[in-house]
Scaffold this active site. Structure first.
Site, short mmCIF file in Angstrom:
data_model
loop_
_atom_site.label_atom_id
_atom_site.label_comp_id
_atom_site.label_asym_id
_atom_site.label_seq_id
_atom_site.Cartn_x
_atom_site.Cartn_y
_atom_site.Cartn_z
N GLU A 1 0.92 -1.46 0.06
CA GLU A 1 -0.09 0.00 0.04
C GLU A 1 0.92 1.19 0.04
O GLU A 1 2.28 0.99 0.18
CB GLU A 1 -0.90 -0.03 1.21
CG GLU A 1 -1.78 -1.04 1.15
CD GLU A 1 -2.83 -1.22 2.16
OE1 GLU A 1 -2.79 -0.58 3.26
OE2 GLU A 1 -3.94 -1.82 2.54
N HIS B 1 -8.46 9.96 4.00
CA HIS B 1 -8.37 9.03 3.06
C HIS B 1 -8.44 9.74 1.78
O HIS B 1 -9.55 10.22 1.70
CB HIS B 1 -9.07 7.77 3.33
CG HIS B 1 -8.82 6.59 2.52
ND1 HIS B 1 -8.62 6.42 1.39
CD2 HIS B 1 -8.10 5.50 3.15
CE1 HIS B 1 -8.18 5.26 1.01
NE2 HIS B 1 -7.71 4.83 2.04
N ARG C 1 -0.50 9.04 2.25
CA ARG C 1 -1.96 9.57 2.18
C ARG C 1 -2.04 11.05 2.15
O ARG C 1 -2.85 11.50 1.51
CB ARG C 1 -2.67 8.88 3.09
CG ARG C 1 -2.93 7.14 2.96
CD ARG C 1 -3.70 6.87 4.11
NE ARG C 1 -4.01 5.44 3.83
CZ ARG C 1 -4.79 4.70 4.63
NH1 ARG C 1 -5.01 5.02 5.92
NH2 ARG C 1 -4.93 3.27 4.46
N HIS D 1 -10.69 10.31 7.69
CA HIS D 1 -10.75 8.72 7.88
C HIS D 1 -10.02 8.26 9.02
O HIS D 1 -10.56 7.30 9.77
CB HIS D 1 -9.77 8.14 6.80
CG HIS D 1 -9.32 6.86 6.70
ND1 HIS D 1 -10.55 5.92 6.48
CD2 HIS D 1 -8.18 6.04 6.84
CE1 HIS D 1 -9.93 4.58 6.43
NE2 HIS D 1 -8.84 4.70 6.66
N ARG E 1 -0.54 8.81 9.29
CA ARG E 1 -0.29 7.28 9.56
C ARG E 1 0.00 6.56 8.32
O ARG E 1 -0.65 6.51 7.31
CB ARG E 1 -1.60 6.72 10.09
CG ARG E 1 -1.61 5.35 10.26
CD ARG E 1 -3.10 4.75 10.77
NE ARG E 1 -3.95 4.93 9.78
CZ ARG E 1 -4.47 4.13 9.13
NH1 ARG E 1 -4.01 3.19 8.90
NH2 ARG E 1 -5.60 4.28 8.33
#
Length: 535
Positions: free
Chosen positions: A115, A237, A283, A344, A379
Protein backbone atom coordinates in the site's frame (compact mmCIF):
# COMPACT_ATOMS: atom_id res chain seq x y z
CA UNK A 1 -28.15 0.53 38.82
CA UNK A 2 -24.54 0.02 39.89
CA UNK A 3 -22.40 -2.69 38.30
CA UNK A 4 -18.88 -3.67 39.38
CA UNK A 5 -16.16 -5.42 37.37
CA UNK A 6 -12.43 -5.85 37.67
CA UNK A 7 -11.94 -4.36 34.19
CA UNK A 8 -14.22 -1.94 32.35
CA UNK A 9 -13.59 -1.70 28.59
CA UNK A 10 -15.37 1.03 26.62
CA UNK A 11 -15.25 -0.02 22.96
CA UNK A 12 -15.28 -3.37 21.17
CA UNK A 13 -12.88 -3.13 18.22
CA UNK A 14 -9.57 -4.94 17.77
CA UNK A 15 -7.79 -3.18 20.66
CA UNK A 16 -10.65 -3.52 23.14
CA UNK A 17 -11.28 -7.18 22.35
CA UNK A 18 -7.61 -8.16 22.61
CA UNK A 19 -7.41 -6.35 25.95
CA UNK A 20 -10.62 -7.96 27.24
CA UNK A 21 -9.54 -11.44 26.18
CA UNK A 22 -6.22 -11.20 28.00
CA UNK A 23 -7.68 -9.66 31.17
CA UNK A 24 -10.45 -12.27 31.37
CA UNK A 25 -7.80 -14.76 32.49
CA UNK A 26 -7.45 -12.95 35.84
CA UNK A 27 -10.76 -11.20 36.48
CA UNK A 28 -14.21 -10.10 35.35
CA UNK A 29 -14.48 -7.87 32.29
CA UNK A 30 -17.30 -5.65 31.03
CA UNK A 31 -17.14 -4.62 27.36
CA UNK A 32 -19.41 -1.72 26.39
CA UNK A 33 -20.31 -0.98 22.76
CA UNK A 34 -22.49 1.99 21.84
CA UNK A 35 -24.23 0.09 19.04
CA UNK A 36 -24.36 -3.60 18.08
CA UNK A 37 -21.24 -5.59 18.96
CA UNK A 38 -19.76 -5.55 15.46
CA UNK A 39 -20.34 -1.87 14.64
CA UNK A 40 -17.06 0.03 14.60
CA UNK A 41 -14.07 0.99 12.47
CA UNK A 42 -12.36 -2.40 12.86
CA UNK A 43 -15.26 -4.15 11.13
CA UNK A 44 -14.93 -1.87 8.09
CA UNK A 45 -11.14 -1.97 7.72
CA UNK A 46 -10.43 -3.23 4.22
CA UNK A 47 -6.69 -3.15 3.58
CA UNK A 48 -4.95 -5.34 6.14
CA UNK A 49 -2.31 -5.46 8.86
CA UNK A 50 1.21 -4.25 8.10
CA UNK A 51 3.92 -6.51 9.53
CA UNK A 52 7.27 -8.00 8.62
CA UNK A 53 6.29 -11.50 7.51
CA UNK A 54 8.61 -12.07 4.55
CA UNK A 55 12.31 -12.84 4.16
CA UNK A 56 12.41 -9.96 1.67
CA UNK A 57 11.39 -7.48 4.37
CA UNK A 58 13.01 -6.25 7.58
CA UNK A 59 12.08 -4.48 10.80
CA UNK A 60 14.42 -1.66 9.79
CA UNK A 61 12.52 -1.11 6.53
CA UNK A 62 9.11 -1.06 8.22
CA UNK A 63 10.41 1.34 10.87
CA UNK A 64 11.86 3.63 8.18
CA UNK A 65 8.62 3.64 6.16
CA UNK A 66 6.58 4.43 9.29
CA UNK A 67 8.91 7.26 10.35
CA UNK A 68 9.02 8.69 6.82
CA UNK A 69 5.21 8.72 6.51
CA UNK A 70 4.99 10.37 9.95
CA UNK A 71 7.44 13.12 8.95
CA UNK A 72 9.85 11.85 11.63
CA UNK A 73 7.93 13.22 14.64
CA UNK A 74 6.81 9.68 15.53
CA UNK A 75 7.79 8.27 18.90
CA UNK A 76 10.57 5.96 17.81
CA UNK A 77 10.14 3.60 20.76
CA UNK A 78 6.45 3.12 19.93
CA UNK A 79 7.33 2.48 16.29
CA UNK A 80 9.90 -0.17 17.20
CA UNK A 81 7.52 -1.88 19.64
CA UNK A 82 4.73 -2.17 17.09
CA UNK A 83 6.97 -3.28 14.25
CA UNK A 84 8.83 -5.94 16.23
CA UNK A 85 5.90 -7.31 18.26
CA UNK A 86 3.26 -7.22 15.52
CA UNK A 87 4.17 -10.35 13.52
CA UNK A 88 3.66 -12.62 16.53
CA UNK A 89 0.17 -11.27 17.14
CA UNK A 90 -0.87 -11.92 13.54
CA UNK A 91 0.18 -15.53 14.07
CA UNK A 92 -1.90 -15.53 17.27
CA UNK A 93 -4.95 -14.34 15.31
CA UNK A 94 -4.45 -17.20 12.89
CA UNK A 95 -4.30 -19.62 15.84
CA UNK A 96 -7.68 -18.22 16.98
CA UNK A 97 -9.12 -19.11 13.59
CA UNK A 98 -8.68 -15.95 11.50
CA UNK A 99 -8.50 -16.74 7.78
CA UNK A 100 -6.01 -14.58 5.91
CA UNK A 101 -5.52 -14.76 2.14
CA UNK A 102 -2.71 -17.08 1.07
CA UNK A 103 -0.80 -17.32 -2.19
CA UNK A 104 -2.18 -19.56 -4.93
CA UNK A 105 0.99 -21.62 -5.26
CA UNK A 106 1.52 -22.14 -1.50
CA UNK A 107 -1.48 -22.41 0.83
CA UNK A 108 0.75 -21.96 3.89
CA UNK A 109 2.27 -18.69 2.64
CA UNK A 110 0.45 -15.44 3.32
CA UNK A 111 -0.37 -13.32 0.28
CA UNK A 112 1.23 -9.98 1.17
CA UNK A 113 0.17 -6.83 -0.65
CA UNK A 114 1.61 -3.33 -0.82
CA UNK A 115 0.00 0.00 0.00
CA UNK A 116 0.97 3.66 -0.23
CA UNK A 117 4.15 4.62 1.63
CA UNK A 118 5.39 1.04 1.95
CA UNK A 119 8.68 0.16 0.28
CA UNK A 120 7.75 -3.50 -0.15
CA UNK A 121 4.89 -6.03 0.09
CA UNK A 122 4.12 -6.49 3.80
CA UNK A 123 0.36 -6.14 4.31
CA UNK A 124 -1.39 -9.34 5.41
CA UNK A 125 -5.05 -9.33 4.42
CA UNK A 126 -8.27 -11.31 4.23
CA UNK A 127 -9.25 -10.39 0.66
CA UNK A 128 -10.55 -6.81 1.03
CA UNK A 129 -12.41 -7.35 4.32
CA UNK A 130 -9.57 -7.85 6.80
CA UNK A 131 -11.16 -5.93 9.65
CA UNK A 132 -14.37 -7.95 9.47
CA UNK A 133 -12.39 -11.18 9.69
CA UNK A 134 -10.36 -9.92 12.66
CA UNK A 135 -13.51 -8.63 14.42
CA UNK A 136 -15.40 -11.88 13.86
CA UNK A 137 -12.51 -13.99 15.14
CA UNK A 138 -11.81 -11.94 18.26
CA UNK A 139 -15.48 -11.53 19.10
CA UNK A 140 -16.12 -15.27 18.89
CA UNK A 141 -13.05 -15.96 21.04
CA UNK A 142 -14.17 -13.42 23.66
CA UNK A 143 -17.75 -14.66 23.72
CA UNK A 144 -16.45 -18.09 24.69
CA UNK A 145 -14.87 -16.60 27.85
CA UNK A 146 -17.18 -16.79 30.89
CA UNK A 147 -15.46 -13.82 32.56
CA UNK A 148 -16.39 -11.38 29.75
CA UNK A 149 -19.82 -9.73 29.73
CA UNK A 150 -20.89 -7.65 26.72
CA UNK A 151 -23.23 -4.66 26.99
CA UNK A 152 -24.31 -3.55 23.53
CA UNK A 153 -26.18 -0.32 22.79
CA UNK A 154 -24.55 1.18 25.88
CA UNK A 155 -22.91 4.59 25.52
CA UNK A 156 -20.56 6.05 28.10
CA UNK A 157 -21.64 9.50 29.25
CA UNK A 158 -18.66 10.56 31.36
CA UNK A 159 -15.78 9.04 33.26
CA UNK A 160 -15.95 8.88 37.05
CA UNK A 161 -12.79 9.95 38.86
CA UNK A 162 -12.19 10.28 42.58
CA UNK A 163 -11.58 14.01 42.16
CA UNK A 164 -14.78 14.49 40.16
CA UNK A 165 -16.98 13.09 42.93
CA UNK A 166 -15.29 15.48 45.35
CA UNK A 167 -13.88 13.11 47.93
CA UNK A 168 -10.20 12.99 47.10
CA UNK A 169 -7.27 14.91 45.71
CA UNK A 170 -6.53 11.85 43.58
CA UNK A 171 -7.83 11.81 40.01
CA UNK A 172 -7.90 8.02 39.80
CA UNK A 173 -10.51 6.75 37.34
CA UNK A 174 -12.95 4.32 38.95
CA UNK A 175 -15.68 3.90 36.34
CA UNK A 176 -18.15 5.58 34.01
CA UNK A 177 -21.76 6.64 33.82
CA UNK A 178 -23.36 4.69 30.97
CA UNK A 179 -26.55 5.36 28.99
CA UNK A 180 -28.29 2.03 28.46
CA UNK A 181 -30.68 1.06 25.66
CA UNK A 182 -33.69 1.57 27.93
CA UNK A 183 -32.76 5.23 28.47
CA UNK A 184 -31.52 4.73 32.03
CA UNK A 185 -28.03 5.75 33.13
CA UNK A 186 -26.21 3.05 35.08
CA UNK A 187 -22.99 3.36 37.05
CA UNK A 188 -20.27 0.98 35.88
CA UNK A 189 -17.28 0.63 38.21
CA UNK A 190 -13.95 -0.97 37.31
CA UNK A 191 -10.60 -1.46 38.99
CA UNK A 192 -9.11 -0.45 35.63
CA UNK A 193 -11.00 1.55 32.99
CA UNK A 194 -9.85 1.24 29.38
CA UNK A 195 -10.95 3.48 26.54
CA UNK A 196 -10.99 1.75 23.14
CA UNK A 197 -13.57 4.00 21.52
CA UNK A 198 -12.00 4.50 18.08
CA UNK A 199 -11.91 7.67 16.03
CA UNK A 200 -13.93 10.82 15.37
CA UNK A 201 -14.58 10.94 11.63
CA UNK A 202 -18.17 12.12 12.17
CA UNK A 203 -16.70 15.44 13.29
CA UNK A 204 -16.37 16.11 9.54
CA UNK A 205 -19.07 16.35 6.88
CA UNK A 206 -17.52 13.64 4.70
CA UNK A 207 -15.97 10.60 6.31
CA UNK A 208 -15.24 6.93 5.70
CA UNK A 209 -16.05 6.18 9.34
CA UNK A 210 -19.19 4.46 10.68
CA UNK A 211 -21.81 6.56 12.48
CA UNK A 212 -20.46 5.57 15.91
CA UNK A 213 -17.15 7.42 15.32
CA UNK A 214 -17.87 10.58 17.30
CA UNK A 215 -14.67 10.84 19.36
CA UNK A 216 -16.35 9.78 22.62
CA UNK A 217 -13.21 8.50 24.34
CA UNK A 218 -11.07 11.55 23.58
CA UNK A 219 -13.87 13.91 24.64
CA UNK A 220 -14.50 12.07 27.93
CA UNK A 221 -10.78 11.83 28.73
CA UNK A 222 -10.31 15.54 27.99
CA UNK A 223 -13.21 16.50 30.27
CA UNK A 224 -11.72 14.30 33.00
CA UNK A 225 -8.39 16.14 32.75
CA UNK A 226 -6.26 13.80 30.61
CA UNK A 227 -3.53 15.10 28.34
CA UNK A 228 -4.31 15.02 24.59
CA UNK A 229 -1.81 15.26 21.72
CA UNK A 230 -1.52 15.84 17.97
CA UNK A 231 -5.20 16.36 17.25
CA UNK A 232 -4.32 18.62 14.32
CA UNK A 233 -3.19 15.53 12.41
CA UNK A 234 -6.47 14.16 11.07
CA UNK A 235 -5.94 11.84 8.13
CA UNK A 236 -8.13 12.18 5.08
CA UNK A 237 -8.27 8.98 3.06
CA UNK A 238 -7.62 9.97 -0.55
CA UNK A 239 -10.10 7.60 -2.15
CA UNK A 240 -13.70 7.22 -0.99
CA UNK A 241 -16.41 6.30 -3.45
CA UNK A 242 -18.02 9.41 -4.94
CA UNK A 243 -21.74 8.80 -5.21
CA UNK A 244 -24.67 10.57 -3.48
CA UNK A 245 -25.90 7.30 -1.96
CA UNK A 246 -22.54 5.67 -1.17
CA UNK A 247 -22.06 7.44 2.21
CA UNK A 248 -18.32 7.79 1.52
CA UNK A 249 -17.65 4.07 1.13
CA UNK A 250 -13.90 3.51 1.41
CA UNK A 251 -11.94 2.46 -1.67
CA UNK A 252 -8.92 0.70 -0.18
CA UNK A 253 -5.38 1.91 -0.70
CA UNK A 254 -4.59 -1.67 -1.69
CA UNK A 255 -6.04 -0.90 -5.13
CA UNK A 256 -3.23 1.57 -5.76
CA UNK A 257 -0.85 -1.01 -4.31
CA UNK A 258 -1.95 -3.33 -7.10
CA UNK A 259 -1.20 -0.74 -9.78
CA UNK A 260 -4.33 1.43 -9.74
CA UNK A 261 -3.82 4.88 -11.27
CA UNK A 262 -5.45 8.15 -10.27
CA UNK A 263 -6.74 10.08 -13.26
CA UNK A 264 -8.70 13.19 -14.16
CA UNK A 265 -11.96 12.84 -16.11
CA UNK A 266 -10.02 13.29 -19.36
CA UNK A 267 -7.96 10.20 -18.52
CA UNK A 268 -4.76 12.09 -17.64
CA UNK A 269 -2.72 10.92 -14.64
CA UNK A 270 -1.46 13.57 -12.24
CA UNK A 271 0.24 12.04 -9.18
CA UNK A 272 3.64 12.04 -10.88
CA UNK A 273 3.58 15.85 -10.53
CA UNK A 274 3.33 15.62 -6.75
CA UNK A 275 5.58 12.76 -5.57
CA UNK A 276 8.27 10.38 -6.89
CA UNK A 277 6.14 7.40 -5.77
CA UNK A 278 3.22 8.62 -7.86
CA UNK A 279 -0.07 6.98 -6.87
CA UNK A 280 1.77 5.09 -4.10
CA UNK A 281 2.74 8.28 -2.27
CA UNK A 282 1.76 8.59 1.43
CA UNK A 283 -1.87 9.44 2.11
CA UNK A 284 -1.36 13.07 3.10
CA UNK A 285 0.37 13.78 -0.22
CA UNK A 286 -2.28 11.98 -2.29
CA UNK A 287 -5.20 13.66 -0.48
CA UNK A 288 -3.70 17.14 -0.99
CA UNK A 289 -2.94 16.34 -4.64
CA UNK A 290 -6.53 15.26 -5.31
CA UNK A 291 -7.85 18.32 -3.44
CA UNK A 292 -5.59 20.60 -5.52
CA UNK A 293 -6.61 19.01 -8.82
CA UNK A 294 -10.33 19.22 -7.97
CA UNK A 295 -9.95 22.91 -7.13
CA UNK A 296 -7.88 23.56 -10.27
CA UNK A 297 -10.30 21.83 -12.64
CA UNK A 298 -13.57 22.47 -10.80
CA UNK A 299 -14.39 18.77 -11.00
CA UNK A 300 -16.34 17.05 -8.21
CA UNK A 301 -14.07 14.00 -8.10
CA UNK A 302 -11.14 12.19 -9.69
CA UNK A 303 -11.00 8.59 -10.89
CA UNK A 304 -9.16 5.44 -9.82
CA UNK A 305 -8.53 3.18 -12.79
CA UNK A 306 -8.17 -0.57 -12.16
CA UNK A 307 -9.02 -1.77 -15.67
CA UNK A 308 -5.43 -2.95 -16.24
CA UNK A 309 -6.16 -5.97 -14.01
CA UNK A 310 -7.97 -9.06 -15.32
CA UNK A 311 -11.60 -9.31 -14.23
CA UNK A 312 -10.87 -12.56 -12.36
CA UNK A 313 -8.12 -10.91 -10.32
CA UNK A 314 -10.38 -8.04 -9.27
CA UNK A 315 -13.20 -10.38 -8.25
CA UNK A 316 -10.80 -12.53 -6.22
CA UNK A 317 -8.79 -9.73 -4.60
CA UNK A 318 -11.45 -7.03 -4.14
CA UNK A 319 -14.86 -8.73 -3.95
CA UNK A 320 -16.35 -6.33 -1.39
CA UNK A 321 -15.36 -3.21 -3.31
CA UNK A 322 -16.42 -4.71 -6.64
CA UNK A 323 -19.92 -5.57 -5.42
CA UNK A 324 -20.38 -2.25 -3.62
CA UNK A 325 -19.44 -0.32 -6.77
CA UNK A 326 -21.78 -2.52 -8.79
CA UNK A 327 -24.64 -1.47 -6.49
CA UNK A 328 -24.18 2.01 -7.96
CA UNK A 329 -23.82 0.78 -11.56
CA UNK A 330 -20.04 1.16 -11.57
CA UNK A 331 -18.22 -1.85 -13.02
CA UNK A 332 -14.63 -1.38 -11.89
CA UNK A 333 -13.45 -4.12 -14.25
CA UNK A 334 -14.51 -1.91 -17.19
CA UNK A 335 -14.46 1.70 -15.99
CA UNK A 336 -12.63 3.90 -13.46
CA UNK A 337 -14.08 4.44 -9.98
CA UNK A 338 -15.05 8.04 -9.05
CA UNK A 339 -13.30 8.95 -5.78
CA UNK A 340 -12.88 11.88 -3.37
CA UNK A 341 -10.97 12.36 -0.07
CA UNK A 342 -12.85 11.95 3.24
CA UNK A 343 -11.96 12.15 6.94
CA UNK A 344 -10.60 8.75 7.84
CA UNK A 345 -8.23 8.41 10.81
CA UNK A 346 -7.30 10.35 13.95
CA UNK A 347 -3.52 10.26 14.35
CA UNK A 348 -3.65 12.15 17.63
CA UNK A 349 -5.56 11.25 20.77
CA UNK A 350 -5.23 10.56 24.48
CA UNK A 351 -1.57 10.62 25.52
CA UNK A 352 -0.38 7.20 26.73
CA UNK A 353 2.89 5.49 27.58
CA UNK A 354 4.13 2.22 26.06
CA UNK A 355 1.52 0.26 28.04
CA UNK A 356 -1.49 2.46 27.33
CA UNK A 357 -1.43 4.36 30.65
CA UNK A 358 -2.93 7.85 30.34
CA UNK A 359 -2.09 10.81 32.58
CA UNK A 360 -5.06 9.78 34.80
CA UNK A 361 -4.30 6.85 37.18
CA UNK A 362 -6.07 3.57 36.32
CA UNK A 363 -7.36 5.01 33.02
CA UNK A 364 -5.86 3.32 29.96
CA UNK A 365 -6.43 4.14 26.29
CA UNK A 366 -5.72 1.93 23.28
CA UNK A 367 -6.39 1.92 19.56
CA UNK A 368 -7.35 4.97 17.51
CA UNK A 369 -8.50 7.03 20.49
CA UNK A 370 -4.97 6.95 21.93
CA UNK A 371 -1.81 8.86 21.06
CA UNK A 372 1.07 6.39 21.29
CA UNK A 373 3.34 8.33 18.92
CA UNK A 374 3.32 5.51 16.36
CA UNK A 375 1.83 7.58 13.55
CA UNK A 376 3.55 10.94 13.97
CA UNK A 377 2.18 13.50 11.51
CA UNK A 378 0.62 10.91 9.21
CA UNK A 379 -0.33 7.24 9.58
CA UNK A 380 1.29 4.68 7.31
CA UNK A 381 -1.34 2.49 5.64
CA UNK A 382 -2.39 -0.64 7.59
CA UNK A 383 -0.51 0.35 10.74
CA UNK A 384 -3.77 0.92 12.64
CA UNK A 385 -4.88 -2.69 13.17
CA UNK A 386 -1.24 -3.39 14.01
CA UNK A 387 -1.27 -0.76 16.75
CA UNK A 388 -4.55 -2.09 18.13
CA UNK A 389 -3.13 -5.60 18.43
CA UNK A 390 0.15 -4.55 20.03
CA UNK A 391 -1.26 -2.05 22.52
CA UNK A 392 -4.23 -4.26 23.36
CA UNK A 393 -1.67 -6.79 24.60
CA UNK A 394 0.67 -4.28 26.25
CA UNK A 395 -2.14 -2.49 28.09
CA UNK A 396 -3.54 -5.77 29.40
CA UNK A 397 -0.14 -6.60 30.87
CA UNK A 398 -0.23 -3.34 32.84
CA UNK A 399 -3.91 -3.70 33.80
CA UNK A 400 -3.29 -7.10 35.37
CA UNK A 401 -0.75 -5.42 37.67
CA UNK A 402 -2.93 -2.39 38.45
CA UNK A 403 -5.85 -4.57 39.51
CA UNK A 404 -3.74 -5.86 42.41
CA UNK A 405 -3.68 -2.38 43.99
CA UNK A 406 -6.19 -1.65 46.78
CA UNK A 407 -9.64 -0.74 45.37
CA UNK A 408 -11.20 2.68 45.87
CA UNK A 409 -13.27 3.16 49.02
CA UNK A 410 -15.41 5.88 47.44
CA UNK A 411 -18.98 5.41 46.20
CA UNK A 412 -20.07 7.68 43.33
CA UNK A 413 -23.55 9.23 43.38
CA UNK A 414 -26.21 8.11 40.92
CA UNK A 415 -26.75 10.17 37.79
CA UNK A 416 -29.32 12.98 37.92
CA UNK A 417 -31.84 12.03 35.19
CA UNK A 418 -32.86 15.58 34.19
CA UNK A 419 -35.99 16.61 32.25
CA UNK A 420 -37.43 15.08 29.09
CA UNK A 421 -36.15 16.43 25.77
CA UNK A 422 -38.79 18.23 23.68
CA UNK A 423 -39.14 17.68 19.94
CA UNK A 424 -38.12 21.29 19.29
CA UNK A 425 -34.83 20.71 21.09
CA UNK A 426 -34.14 17.49 19.15
CA UNK A 427 -34.41 19.43 15.87
CA UNK A 428 -31.88 21.98 17.15
CA UNK A 429 -29.48 19.19 18.12
CA UNK A 430 -29.48 17.96 14.51
CA UNK A 431 -28.96 21.51 13.22
CA UNK A 432 -25.97 22.05 15.53
CA UNK A 433 -24.47 18.70 14.57
CA UNK A 434 -24.73 19.55 10.86
CA UNK A 435 -23.24 23.00 11.42
CA UNK A 436 -20.16 21.64 13.22
CA UNK A 437 -19.48 18.99 10.60
CA UNK A 438 -19.85 21.46 7.74
CA UNK A 439 -17.58 24.20 9.09
CA UNK A 440 -15.01 21.62 10.17
CA UNK A 441 -14.90 20.40 6.56
CA UNK A 442 -14.71 23.93 5.14
CA UNK A 443 -12.38 25.55 7.68
CA UNK A 444 -10.36 22.73 9.28
CA UNK A 445 -10.00 20.29 6.38
CA UNK A 446 -7.15 19.27 4.09
CA UNK A 447 -5.86 22.86 3.57
CA UNK A 448 -6.11 25.39 6.42
CA UNK A 449 -5.44 29.06 7.20
CA UNK A 450 -5.28 31.01 10.46
CA UNK A 451 -8.40 32.96 9.52
CA UNK A 452 -10.41 29.79 8.86
CA UNK A 453 -9.23 28.21 12.10
CA UNK A 454 -10.08 31.32 14.12
CA UNK A 455 -13.58 31.43 12.63
CA UNK A 456 -14.05 27.77 13.58
CA UNK A 457 -12.78 28.48 17.11
CA UNK A 458 -15.24 31.33 17.67
CA UNK A 459 -18.20 29.27 16.48
CA UNK A 460 -17.16 26.27 18.58
CA UNK A 461 -16.82 28.35 21.73
CA UNK A 462 -20.39 29.54 21.29
CA UNK A 463 -21.76 26.09 20.41
CA UNK A 464 -20.03 24.37 23.32
CA UNK A 465 -21.51 26.95 25.72
CA UNK A 466 -24.95 26.46 24.17
CA UNK A 467 -24.69 22.68 24.54
CA UNK A 468 -23.81 22.99 28.21
CA UNK A 469 -26.39 25.70 28.96
CA UNK A 470 -29.39 24.57 26.94
CA UNK A 471 -29.12 20.82 26.44
CA UNK A 472 -27.50 19.54 29.59
CA UNK A 473 -30.55 20.30 31.71
CA UNK A 474 -32.53 17.74 29.70
CA UNK A 475 -32.64 13.97 29.94
CA UNK A 476 -29.51 12.62 28.26
CA UNK A 477 -29.95 11.04 24.82
CA UNK A 478 -27.37 9.53 22.43
CA UNK A 479 -27.82 12.50 20.07
CA UNK A 480 -27.04 15.04 22.78
CA UNK A 481 -24.05 13.02 23.97
CA UNK A 482 -22.61 12.72 20.47
CA UNK A 483 -23.18 16.43 19.77
CA UNK A 484 -21.27 17.31 22.95
CA UNK A 485 -18.46 14.93 22.05
CA UNK A 486 -17.95 16.07 18.44
CA UNK A 487 -18.00 19.68 19.63
CA UNK A 488 -15.26 18.93 22.17
CA UNK A 489 -13.18 16.97 19.65
CA UNK A 490 -13.59 19.68 17.00
CA UNK A 491 -12.43 22.21 19.59
CA UNK A 492 -9.32 20.12 20.33
CA UNK A 493 -8.51 19.79 16.61
CA UNK A 494 -8.82 23.55 16.06
CA UNK A 495 -6.82 24.52 19.15
CA UNK A 496 -4.05 22.07 18.25
CA UNK A 497 -3.95 23.29 14.66
CA UNK A 498 -3.62 26.92 15.78
CA UNK A 499 -0.64 25.98 17.94
CA UNK A 500 1.31 24.29 15.12
CA UNK A 501 2.67 27.18 13.06
CA UNK A 502 4.14 25.06 10.30
CA UNK A 503 3.00 22.58 7.66
CA UNK A 504 3.84 18.95 8.35
CA UNK A 505 2.17 15.73 7.28
CA UNK A 506 -1.60 15.97 7.60
CA UNK A 507 -1.54 19.55 8.89
CA UNK A 508 -1.13 21.92 5.96
CA UNK A 509 -1.65 25.65 6.39
CA UNK A 510 -1.22 28.34 3.75
CA UNK A 511 0.05 30.76 6.41
CA UNK A 512 3.01 28.51 7.30
CA UNK A 513 3.61 26.33 4.22
CA UNK A 514 7.04 25.02 5.30
CA UNK A 515 8.22 22.67 8.03
CA UNK A 516 9.84 24.20 11.10
CA UNK A 517 12.08 21.59 12.74
CA UNK A 518 13.43 24.11 15.24
CA UNK A 519 10.18 25.06 16.98
CA UNK A 520 7.71 22.29 16.10
CA UNK A 521 9.63 19.03 15.94
CA UNK A 522 7.47 17.09 18.37
CA UNK A 523 3.87 16.52 19.48
CA UNK A 524 1.32 19.24 20.22
CA UNK A 525 0.03 18.54 23.73
CA UNK A 526 -3.06 20.11 25.27
CA UNK A 527 -5.31 19.49 28.26
CA UNK A 528 -8.35 21.04 29.88
CA UNK A 529 -6.11 22.96 32.27
CA UNK A 530 -3.99 24.32 29.41
CA UNK A 531 -6.89 25.37 27.17
CA UNK A 532 -9.05 26.87 29.91
CA UNK A 533 -6.11 29.11 30.84
CA UNK A 534 -5.16 29.69 27.17
CA UNK A 535 -1.56 28.65 27.88
Amino acid sequence: MERKFDFLVIGGGVAGLVFALNCSKVGTVAVLTKSILTEGATNYAQGGIAAVLSDNDSFEAHIKDTMTAGCFINDEEAVKLCVTEGPGYIKELISFGAHFTHTKDNEEKLDLTREGGHSTYRVAHAADATGAEVQKTLLATCQAEKNITFFSNSMAVDLITERKIGHSSSNRCIGAYVLRENGEIDTFLGGVVTLATGGAGKTYLYTSNPDVATGDGVAMAYRAGAEIANMEFYQFHPTCLYHPKAKSFLISEALRGEGGQLKLKNGQTFMEKYHPMGALAPRDVVARAIDAEMKRTGDQCVFLDMTHLPRETILERFPTIYHKCLEFNIDMTKEPIPVVPAAHYMCGGIVVDTHGQTTIPHLLAIGECSYTGLHGANRLASNSLLEGLVYGHRASDLAKKLIKEPPTTLTPPSWDPGMAVTNDEIVLVYHNWEEIRRFMWNYVGIVRTNKRLQRARRRLELLRNEIQEYYWQYKVTPDILELRNIADVAYLIVESALRRKESRGLHYTLDYPEKDDVNFFGPTKVSKAILENRL
